[in-house]
Design a protein around this motif. Sequence first.
Motif, PDB file in Angstrom:
ATOM      1  N   ASP A 158       1.308   8.963  -0.013  1.00 17.79           N
ATOM      2  CA  ASP A 158       0.299   7.907  -0.121  1.00 17.79           C
ATOM      3  C   ASP A 158       0.760   6.733  -0.954  1.00 17.79           C
ATOM      4  O   ASP A 158       0.055   5.735  -1.064  1.00 17.79           O
ATOM      5  N   PRO A 189       2.365   3.428  -1.556  1.00 13.81           N
ATOM      6  CA  PRO A 189       2.660   2.346  -0.609  1.00 13.81           C
ATOM      7  C   PRO A 189       4.007   1.691  -0.826  1.00 13.81           C
ATOM      8  O   PRO A 189       4.387   0.804  -0.059  1.00 13.81           O
ATOM      9  N   ARG A 202       0.254  -7.620   3.509  1.00  7.93           N
ATOM     10  CA  ARG A 202       0.938  -6.615   4.327  1.00  7.93           C
ATOM     11  C   ARG A 202       1.993  -7.259   5.222  1.00  7.93           C
ATOM     12  O   ARG A 202       3.093  -6.733   5.406  1.00  7.93           O
ATOM     13  N   ASN A 213       6.641   7.749   7.189  1.00  6.81           N
ATOM     14  CA  ASN A 213       5.192   7.573   6.983  1.00  6.81           C
ATOM     15  C   ASN A 213       4.840   6.101   6.751  1.00  6.81           C
ATOM     16  O   ASN A 213       3.851   5.596   7.289  1.00  6.81           O
ATOM     17  N   ARG A 214       5.688   5.433   5.972  1.00 10.97           N
ATOM     18  CA  ARG A 214       5.428   4.015   5.688  1.00 10.97           C
ATOM     19  C   ARG A 214       5.564   3.168   6.951  1.00 10.97           C
ATOM     20  O   ARG A 214       4.758   2.258   7.190  1.00 10.97           O
ATOM     21  N   LYS A 256       2.388   3.529   9.136  1.00 11.15           N
ATOM     22  CA  LYS A 256       1.230   2.787   8.636  1.00 11.15           C
ATOM     23  C   LYS A 256       1.391   1.284   8.837  1.00 11.15           C
ATOM     24  O   LYS A 256       0.418   0.576   9.127  1.00 11.15           O
ATOM     25  N   GLY A 285      -1.245   1.140  11.411  1.00 12.07           N
ATOM     26  CA  GLY A 285      -2.415   1.019  10.544  1.00 12.07           C
ATOM     27  C   GLY A 285      -2.656   2.283   9.746  1.00 12.07           C
ATOM     28  O   GLY A 285      -2.006   3.322   9.933  1.00 12.07           O
ATOM     29  N   ASN A 286      -3.635   2.216   8.843  1.00  9.02           N
ATOM     30  CA  ASN A 286      -3.876   3.316   7.913  1.00  9.02           C
ATOM     31  C   ASN A 286      -4.530   4.526   8.559  1.00  9.02           C
ATOM     32  O   ASN A 286      -4.621   5.590   7.929  1.00  9.02           O
ATOM     33  N   ASP A 287      -5.025   4.382   9.791  1.00 12.37           N
ATOM     34  CA  ASP A 287      -5.628   5.544  10.469  1.00 12.37           C
ATOM     35  C   ASP A 287      -4.572   6.488  11.035  1.00 12.37           C
ATOM     36  O   ASP A 287      -4.916   7.578  11.527  1.00 12.37           O
ATOM     37  N   TYR A 288      -3.298   6.092  10.985  1.00 13.73           N
ATOM     38  CA  TYR A 288      -2.200   6.898  11.540  1.00 13.73           C
ATOM     39  C   TYR A 288      -1.214   7.193  10.415  1.00 13.73           C
ATOM     40  O   TYR A 288      -0.968   6.358   9.536  1.00 13.73           O
ATOM     41  N   SER A 289      -0.618   8.431  10.474  1.00 12.55           N
ATOM     42  CA  SER A 289       0.221   8.824   9.332  1.00 12.55           C
ATOM     43  C   SER A 289       1.076  10.046   9.672  1.00 12.55           C
ATOM     44  O   SER A 289       1.001  10.603  10.775  1.00 12.55           O
TER      45      SER A 289
END
Length: 614
Positions: free
Chosen positions: A552, A554, A384, A567-568, A571, A575-579
């Motif tokens: 979704d 990536p 990442r 959105n990217r 994240k 992190g993945n908990d936020y979008s």
Amino acid sequence: MLRQIMQRTITGRFFNKLFLTYSLIIVTTVVILISFITDNIATTLKRQAISFNQQVLVSLDSYYQQKITNMKVFLRNIINDEEFYSSIAQFLEISSDDDQAKYMSLFTAVQSKLTTSIVSLDNDITNVYLYRNDQSPALVPIYKRIQNYPYNIDESYMKDLVQTTMFFPPIHSSMTKYPQSTYEYTTYDFIRDPDDVSRILGVLVIDYDCRKLVNSFSRFREYIKGNILILTESGEVVFDDSERYYKKNYPHTDVILGSQSNTIYLKNEILNINRNSRYGFISVGEIPFRDLYQDIGVINRKIYTITAISLLMILLLTFISNARFSKRVRDIVRSIRKIRNGIFEIPPPPSNTKDEIGIISMNVFEMSQRIKSHIEKEYVYDLRRKETELKQKEAELYALQSQVNPHFLYNTLEVIRMKALTYKQNEVSTMIRILSDLFRSSIKEQMVVRLRDELNYCKIYLELFTIRYGDRLEAIFDISEAVLPLGTIKHLLQPVVENSLIHGIQLDWDSDRVNRIGIRGYLEDEFLILEVADNGPGIPEDKLQEMRKDLDDPYLTKQQIGLFNVNRRIKLIYGNDYSLQIASKPGNGTTVKLKLKPLTLEELEAHVQSDARG
């Protein structure tokens, strides 16, 4: 060869060493214990045999003494009956040749009285005799259990007996005339002259069946070892349970007479002795060591057999248990070796093992899974981080390509605006000024800004469209005061507003319909929520599902700049908990919601810098 076997099976195997040590301890302990037990059993059996033998001797002594006592009682009863005693005295002195009729009359009277007073009172009696001293016939049978059976008494022996006044005679077999006769023992007493007690007129002789003596200790028969005897004080055999010493001298007479002990240990047997000083006889119990050792051997064989089976079962169970634990430990060692070699795919231990080995195995498994998870997380994080760096470089390159000397463009816009003012084109001048402000904000190198600044940027952006479309566009801001100081990613909200202007509402339609865009900002639970809603026609359901699926994805491309880019970025930073989330219904407009982490500007800058450092 032997050394290699020892190395392979013992030296390098802890559980085999443990099993061998445990086995040696068990075997040694069992051998010592069995030796102690067998020795105690042998001692106990000897004592028990002597005890039972002593009880038999006491019982035999009591029985034999009772018969002698009975003899004395019989004779005392005769003496007390003066008339009968007188008849016996006359019978012992009269000769059958002198007066045959009187002799037969006295014999009949004596026989009847003795049979009634003696024989009827004791069923053990086999024969009753009267010995007539110096008369003929000398020995007169009074009672015979078996008629026409020859009597066993030797007259010459009785004559010598009277001369010596010996009190205790031996058994008949030692003086019998007839070898076919049964074994009997004899009790007797002298019949004296009523007028001169020193003169012996005759002897009352009573024979008893030796088998009745055996009955006196029959209840001990199964416990008796060896042989039971009765001896006179001179060593003659009166009774022999085994019938070996009848008509013989007892071989251990000298030992018995020369010792005062009640128990004598010989080479091959034990002699148990009970002396009757009143009547002068000795009860002897022979206990051969052979019989004792035979019983001891039987018991010892049973003990050895049971011990061997038990020991074999213990060692077998120990070996099985040892092999099972050894296998479980080897599984743990193999798992540790795999982990050491970087292989973290190890099988989980059985769930039904709750002992120490099971706990160790479970901990090793959990440790491998945690290491694997940590490595995977670090690997994914590194990917990442590298992806973020790549995207940042790509964005920087794209920005550089897009700027095309931004200062030159900014100065050019300023010249055009001044020209428009010269020709009184105030509206054009205002739009150029707004565009210049937007451009000035875009070229700043900040990555994060306060939410207040981001909202101002959106307001300036919407002002351009308000000048163009007038009252047909209405922008409504509903922002909580608590969220204005918070930090956010630069230009995170503007692409969403732009998407709503271009794709959400219908500004190009020739209509008086008012198009509205609402921008909200508030805190909800642990999230900072930013919403951009419009009153446009909405998104068809199939298109909406496709957009949600694409969010979704990536991977970004240059064509995916709008909502997907936003959105990217969310994240990557939070992190993945936020979008970014999209909600829409045909005819009811579209709402785009950004779920962010509520951080101050300083906190967000520190968070971004820590991600960049990895």
